[in-house]
Motif scaffolding. Structure first.
Motif, mmCIF file in Angstrom:
data_model
loop_
_atom_site.group_PDB
_atom_site.id
_atom_site.type_symbol
_atom_site.label_atom_id
_atom_site.label_comp_id
_atom_site.label_asym_id
_atom_site.label_seq_id
_atom_site.Cartn_x
_atom_site.Cartn_y
_atom_site.Cartn_z
ATOM 1 N N ALA A 236 0.830 -1.204 0.000
ATOM 2 C CA ALA A 236 0.000 0.000 0.000
ATOM 3 C C ALA A 236 0.864 1.254 0.000
ATOM 4 O O ALA A 236 0.599 2.215 -0.739
ATOM 5 N N LEU A 237 1.903 1.280 0.805
ATOM 6 C CA LEU A 237 2.795 2.444 0.860
ATOM 7 C C LEU A 237 3.553 2.619 -0.447
ATOM 8 O O LEU A 237 3.749 3.742 -0.925
ATOM 9 N N ARG A 238 3.977 1.521 -1.040
ATOM 10 C CA ARG A 238 4.728 1.601 -2.296
ATOM 11 C C ARG A 238 3.833 2.011 -3.460
ATOM 12 O O ARG A 238 4.240 2.782 -4.330
ATOM 13 N N ASN A 239 2.614 1.503 -3.477
ATOM 14 C CA ASN A 239 1.693 1.832 -4.571
ATOM 15 C C ASN A 239 1.207 3.273 -4.512
ATOM 16 O O ASN A 239 0.823 3.855 -5.527
ATOM 17 N N ALA A 240 1.223 3.853 -3.315
ATOM 18 C CA ALA A 240 0.673 5.199 -3.154
ATOM 19 C C ALA A 240 1.600 6.290 -3.671
ATOM 20 O O ALA A 240 1.140 7.350 -4.105
ATOM 21 N N VAL A 241 2.923 6.051 -3.641
ATOM 22 C CA VAL A 241 3.869 7.092 -4.052
ATOM 23 C C VAL A 241 3.969 7.152 -5.571
ATOM 24 O O VAL A 241 3.443 6.311 -6.291
#
Length: 268
Positions: A236-241
């Motif tokens: 989730a953190l990687r996909n958001a950036v």
């Protein structure tokens, strides 16, 4: 130089950092996330950040840069707690800064106190994989909790994570992370105490911001105990950036002879 003399000198240096104002404010990292990358690029990557902007020169010339490898060979053992924390719930927002996801507290979310100096909690953000390493081991994620003092000094707590059970704090933020945009989005009241980590054993050293302008004089506290995070939360953190920032960790820097203090109340 005998170990006791070396320890005294190290503490003297540390107290100097606490005694004088520091120009590195918590929000002093770059606002233009498109100007640099984490890729191995000699022009815009970590080895070339000083070329992107003349104000970022210290990124490649500084002697107190972060992150570093927390290796046993450079650790001085200290039997002293030397800090306290007093956090409380406060209004917060979430924001996609392009190169990372940041939660920023708009109210008084509490503080940490390091040797008599109070540092107010301002924001937290994540790096994947971890930026700091321990004896060469890099973990799956690292959380940075950024604090500032009344005199403008910066103190950052780093919490390391490995794959395992979901992290409670991120579970509460997961929907916000998946829908976050470049504009601030309210999260309501967020309790930083839900970022659970142990404070008994930790590393401490003097370093810098890990993104441009890489301002030095930051007091780093890296918690010894490694927490857990789930694969879904990392994704989730990687996909958001933004594209290209899915891995947003600066390589470890040359310590240039800096000492690392390891605080352990059980040391005799």
């Amino acid at each position: 130089m005998d170990p006791n003399t070396k320890a005294i000198l190290c503490f003297g240096l540390f107290f100097l950092y606490l005694s004088f104002p520091n120009i590195s404010l918590a929000d002093s990292d770059t606002k233009d996330e498109t100007a640099f990358t984490y890729e191995q690029n000699p022009d815009k990557g970590p080895e070339g950040w000083s070329k992107v902007n003349p104000h970022w020169k210290v990124c490649n010339t500084g002697k107190f840069q972060s992150p570093i490898d927390l290796t046993n060979q450079r650790v001085s053992l200290i039997r002293d707690q030397a800090w306290s924390r007093d956090y409380k719930p406060a209004p917060a927002v979430i924001m996609n800064r392009g190169h990372d996801i940041m939660v920023s507290w708009k109210g008084d979310a509490g503080k940490i106190t390091i040797r008599g100096t109070e540092f107010k909690l301002v924001q937290c953000h994540w790096h994947s994989p971890s930026e700091h390493t321990v004896n060469g081991t890099r973990y799956d994620m690292e959380l940075h909790m950024v604090h500032t003092s009344a005199r403008g000094q910066t103190a950052v707590i780093g919490v390391l994570y490995r794959l395992g059970k979901p992290n409670e704090f991120l579970t509460r933020l997961l929907n916000g992370i998946k829908t976050v945009e470049k504009e601030e989005k309210s999260l309501g009241i967020v309790d930083p105490r839900s970022i659970r980590f142990q404070t008994k054993k930790f590393y401490r050293y003097i370093g810098s911001l890990t993104v441009p302008p890489c301002t030095e004089g930051v007091i780093w506290t890296i918690v010894k105990k490694v927490n857990t995070i789930s694969q879904e939360q990392i994704a989730a953190l990687r996909n958001a950036v933004d594209d290209g920032y899915e891995t947003n960790s600066r390589p470890v820097q040359d310590p240039h002879g800096r000492s690392i203090w390891f605080y352990d109340p059980n040391v005799v």
